[in-house]
Design an enzyme around this catalytic site. Structure first.
Site, PDB file in Angstrom:
ATOM      1  N   CYS A   1      -8.501  -2.000   4.005  1.00 43.46           N
ATOM      2  CA  CYS A   1      -8.460  -3.230   4.810  1.00 43.46           C
ATOM      3  C   CYS A   1      -9.733  -3.475   5.598  1.00 43.46           C
ATOM      4  CB  CYS A   1      -7.254  -3.232   5.731  1.00 43.46           C
ATOM      5  SG  CYS A   1      -6.945  -1.656   6.488  1.00 43.46           S
TER       6      CYS A   1
ATOM      7  N   SER B   1      -7.435   1.876  -2.284  1.00 43.37           N
ATOM      8  CA  SER B   1      -6.219   1.119  -2.583  1.00 43.37           C
ATOM      9  C   SER B   1      -6.652  -0.230  -3.144  1.00 43.37           C
ATOM     10  CB  SER B   1      -5.415   0.909  -1.297  1.00 43.37           C
ATOM     11  OG  SER B   1      -4.579  -0.220  -1.427  1.00 43.37           O
TER      12      SER B   1
ATOM     13  N   GLU C   1       0.835  -1.205   0.000  1.00 40.92           N
ATOM     14  CA  GLU C   1       0.000   0.000   0.000  1.00 40.92           C
ATOM     15  C   GLU C   1       0.872   1.258   0.000  1.00 40.92           C
ATOM     16  OE1 GLU C   1      -3.660  -0.686   2.116  1.00 40.92           O
ATOM     17  OE2 GLU C   1      -3.721   1.391   2.768  1.00 40.92           O
TER      18      GLU C   1
HETATM   19 FE1  HC0 Z   1      -8.475  -5.480  11.539  1.00 41.31          FE
HETATM   20 FE2  HC0 Z   1      -6.944  -5.877   9.607  1.00 41.31          FE
HETATM   21  S1  HC0 Z   1      -6.496  -4.478  11.325  1.00 41.31           S
HETATM   22  S2  HC0 Z   1      -9.040  -4.976   9.396  1.00 41.31           S
HETATM   23  O1  HC0 Z   1      -9.039  -3.774  11.899  1.00 41.31           O
HETATM   24  O2  HC0 Z   1      -5.779  -4.032   7.756  1.00 41.31           O
HETATM   25  O3  HC0 Z   1     -10.920  -7.106  11.484  1.00 41.31           O
HETATM   26  O4  HC0 Z   1      -7.612  -6.523  14.171  1.00 41.31           O
HETATM   27  O5  HC0 Z   1      -7.410  -8.202  10.982  1.00 41.31           O
HETATM   28  O6  HC0 Z   1      -7.533  -7.916   7.469  1.00 41.31           O
HETATM   29  O7  HC0 Z   1      -4.234  -6.946   9.954  1.00 41.31           O
HETATM   30  C1  HC0 Z   1     -10.027  -6.481  11.647  1.00 41.31           C
HETATM   31  C2  HC0 Z   1      -8.026  -6.086  13.222  1.00 41.31           C
HETATM   32  C3  HC0 Z   1      -7.588  -7.083  10.840  1.00 41.31           C
HETATM   33  C4  HC0 Z   1      -7.258  -7.147   8.233  1.00 41.31           C
HETATM   34  C5  HC0 Z   1      -5.243  -6.618   9.761  1.00 41.31           C
HETATM   35  C6  HC0 Z   1      -6.276  -4.750   8.399  1.00 41.31           C
END
Ligand code: HC0
Ligand code: SF4
Length: 571
Positions: A300, A320, A280
C-alpha cells in the site's frame, strides 16, 4: 545538576543538553533555521548565536553543550544585531518570490524576517545563479534559488531515509544540495517519499502542488461530479494547519470543509483499507497454503513500491498484488459506482487527500488507468495542500460542525484507521485473518508487538498448523537494513509490512510540517483513539464491505476483484 543562567535568571538541569535545548525548555526564544529537533544539529545558519561568559566569541546554541556555571545571553544588542545581519545575508541569496511560493504562510524564513524587521539592504548576490526549477517529478518541485543551505533535506534523505539522493555540493555562494550529476530528480533513484519537503524550512523543495488545478475543477465543474477521498492519517494532522495540536482528531471538520469546498461526495480511503484487508489477508492465506512466494510484502505504500521497483526488483514477486486503498477506492468509483449512478467514468473526477507525496506519482501509473485510458485518481492533494485550499477559500475550519462521509464508500472500522500508523496494516490483517482462519477472535485486539517506533518489529502468532512469523518495518533506512538481512537469510517471515516514512503515514512527507519533537507520538495516539471508539474494529465486520462482495465482487480474489482491486509492478 548543571547550574546556569539565561539572561541573568538562574536555572538547573539534571541532564546534559545543548544551550538551545535548555533555552527551549525554559521558553526562551532563540531563532533557528537549520535546526530541527528530529535531525542532527549542524550549526550552519548561525542564527542561534548567543553570548556566554566563556570567552568572547558568540557560540551556536544548537551545537554547544550546557556547562556548569555558564551564563548565557540571548537578548543583547550584540546577539540581535548578529541575527539581523545573518538573516540579511540569507535574504541576499534568496529569490523571495513569496507570493507564489508553496511555503508562503508557513515559511520559517518569512517568519524570522518579519519578526526581526530585516530590510532587504544587502546587494543581491548571484540571484538566479542556480536558475534551476526541477519539476520533473510528479510528487516534488525543487527551486534551488530558494535554498537557505540548512542541510535539512540532505539529512532527511541520507540520515533518515538512507537514500542519499541529495548531497551538498560546492562552497560558499556556490553551495547547493544537488542530485548526482545534477540530474532531474525523476531520473534519480528518488522514491518520492517527500521527507526532504517535510523538513525544508522554506519552499526550496515542496510537493508538486495541485491546489490550483483542484480549485479549477471545483469552481468550473462543467457537469462533472467531484468526489473526494481522505486517507487514514489525514484526520489526525489536518488540525495542525489550523493551530490545533498534533493528534487532535478532526475527521468531521475535515469532511465538512471538503463539502464547503464544493465536493459532491466525500468518501473514505478507510473503506478500501478494510477491503484491502479482505483481499490481502486472503492472498496471504492462499500463498501460505499453496507454496506461493513468501514472505509476502504489503503493497500500500507507494514510496515502498518505488523502492522495490527501482532498487530491489528481485523482490517484486514478494509484493502483494493488492492495489493501495487509494487505488482501490478510485477504481471502484470509476468502474463500479459511476455505472451504478448512471454517469460516465469520464464525468467523475476523483481527488484524493493523502499524507503522502508519493501518492501523486502512484496516481499517474499506467496500471491504474481505466480501460479507456483515463487515470482513476485524477488529483492527489497532500494534507498540507488541503489546509492551503481551506485557508484560501476562507473556510473557518475550527468553527465547522462535524459532517459525515457519504455511504457506502465512507463506512469503515477501527482496523482501517490504524493503517495510518506503522504496524497498523499488520494489526488489522491479523485481527481478520486469525478470526477467519481459526474461527475464534484474537485474544486481544490491541496487538502491541507491532506497535510503536522500533525500526523493525517482529512477532510470532500461533496460527493453527503453523506459527505465523510477521515483521513490521518503517522508515526507508530500516527497510534497507531489513532487506539486507533477508537476502543473507538472517531473518525469516511469512508476512512483512513496509512503510517508507518513520511512524508510517502519520509521518508522511505531505503531512503538516511540525517543529515539535513529539508530533509522531501524538498523531499515533490520535489514530489509536479513533480505533478504540469505533463500534467495529475488524475489517470483515464492515457492513458496506460485506455488501459490495454480495452485490459485485462475490468473494476476495474473485475475477472481478483481480481486475479492479489488484495490480502488477514494473521491473
Ligand atoms: Fe496511508 Fe494507505 S495507510 S498508504 O499510509 O494502505 O498515504 O494515511 O491512505 O492508499 O488506507 C498514505 C495513510 C493511505 C493507502 C490507506 C494504505
Ligand atoms: Fe530523498 Fe525522499 Fe526527497 Fe527523494 S523524496 S530526494 S528519496 S527524501
Amino acid at each position: 545538576a548543571i547550574k546556569f543562567t539565561i539572561n541573568n535568571k538562574k536555572y538547573e538541569s539534571k541532564t546534559a543538553k545543548t544551550i538551545l535545548e535548555a533555552c527551549r525548555e525554559n521558553d526562551i526564544y532563540v531563532p533557528t533555521l537549520c535546526y530541527h529537533p528530529m535531525l542532527e544539529p549542524v550549526g550552519k545558519c548561525r542564527l542561534c548565536l548567543v553570548e556566554t561568559n566563556f570567552g568572547g566569541k558568540m557560540v551556536p546554541a544548537c551545537v554547544t553543550d550546557l556547562r556548569d556555571g555558564i551564563e548565557i545571553t540571548t537578548n543583547s544588542p550584540k546577539v540581535v544585531n548578529s541575527v539581523k545581519s545573518n538573516l540579511g545575508l540569507i535574504l541576499a541569496t534568496h529569490n523571495q518570490e513569496c507570493t507564489s511560493c508553496e511555503a508562503n504562510g508557513r515559511c520559517e524564513l518569512q517568519d524570522l524576517v518579519y519578526r526581526y524587521g530585516v530590510e532587504d539592504k544587502f546587494p543581491k548576490i548571484f540571484q538566479k545563479s542556480h536558475n534551476m526549477v526541477d519539476s520533473s517529478s510528479p510528487s516534488l518541485i525543487r527551486d534551488m534559488d530558494k535554498c537557505v543551505l540548512c542541510n535539512r533535506c540532505v539529512q532527511a534523505c541520507s540520515l533518515l531515509q538512507g537514500m542519499d539522493i541529495l548531497s551538498m555540493t560546492g562552497r560558499g555562494v556556490h553551495a547547493i544540495p544537488k542530485t548526482a550529476f545534477d540530474s532531474p530528480i525523476k531520473e534519480t533513484e528518488c522514491i518520492n517519499c517527500g521527507a526532504c519537503s517535510f523538513y525544508c524550512p522554506v519552499g526550496a523543495i515542496a510537493e508538486h502542488s495541485a491546489v490550483r488545478r483542484t480549485l479549477d475543477v471545483l469552481e468550473n465543474k462543467n457537469g462533472k461530479i467531484v468526489i473526494f477521498q481522505t486517507a487514514p492519517a489525514t484526520r489526525v494532522a489536518i488540525s495542525e494547519e489550523f493551530g490545533m495540536e498534533p493528534g487532535d482528531i478532526s475527521t468531521g471538520k475535515m469532511v465538512a470543509a471538503i463539502r464547503k469546498l464544493g465536493a459532491d461526495k466525500v468518501f473514505d480511503t478507510n473503506f478500501t483499507a478494510d477491503l484491502t484487508i479482505m483481499e490481502e489477508g486472503s492472498e496471504l492465506l492462499h500463498r501460505v497454503a499453496n507454496g506461493g512466494t513468501l514472505p509476502m510484502f504489503t503493497s500500500c505504500c507507494p514510496g515502498w513500491i518505488n523502492m522495490v521497483e527501482k532498487l530491489y526488483p528481485e523482490f517484486i514477486p514478494n509484493l502483494s498484488s493488492c492495489r493501495s486503498p487509494q487505488g482501490m477506492l478510485s477504481s471502484i468509483v470509476k468502474n463500479y459506482w459511476a455505472e451504478k449512478m448512471g454517469v460516465k467514468p469520464e464525468d467523475v473526477i476523483v481527488v484524493s487527500v493523502m499524507p503522502c507525496t508519493a501518492k501523486k506519482d502512484e496516481a499517474r501509473r499506467d496500471e491504474l488507468k481505466t480501460e479507456s485510458g483515463i487515470p482513476e485518481t485524477d488529483i492527489v492533494l497532500t494534507t498540507r495542500e488541503l489546509g492551503r485550499l481551506i485557508k484560501l477559500k476562507k473556510i473557518s475550519f475550527l468553527s465547522l460542525d462535524d459532517s459525515e462521509y457519504n455511504n457506502p464508500l465512507g463506512e469503515s472500522t477501527g482496523a482501517a484507521v490504524i493503517f495510518g500508523n506503522t504496524g497498523g496494516v499488520m494489526e488489522a490483517a491479523l485481527r481478520t485473518a486469525y478470526e477467519i482462519a481459526l474461527k475464534k477472535p484474537m485474544p486481544t485486539l490491541n496487538f502491541t508487538p507491532v506497535r510503536g517506533f522500533e525500526g523493525i518489529k517482529e512477532a510470532t502468532i500461533p496460527f493453527g498448523e503453523i506459527d505465523l512469523k510477521v515483521a513490521v518495518v518503517h522508515q526507508a533506512s530500516n527497510i534497507r537494513n531489513y532487506l539486507k538481512k533477508l537476502k543473507n537469510g538472517e531473518v525469516e517471515h511469512h508476512f512483512v509490512e513496509f512503510m517508507i516514512c518513520k511512524g508510517g503515514c502519520i509521518g508522511g512527507g505531505g503531512e503538516p510540517k511540525s517543529l515539535t519533537s513529539d508530533y509522531l507520538e501524538r498523531r499515533m495516539k490520535g489514530i489509536y483513539n479513533i480505533d478504540e471508539k469505533q463500534k467495529s474494529r475488524k475489517s470483515h465486520e464492515n457492513e458496506a464491505v460485506k455488501q459490495i462482495y454480495e452485490q459485485f465482487f462475490e468473494k476476495p480474489l474473485s475475477h472481478k476483484s483481480h481486475k479492479l482491486l489488484h495490480t502488477h509492478y514494473k521491473d
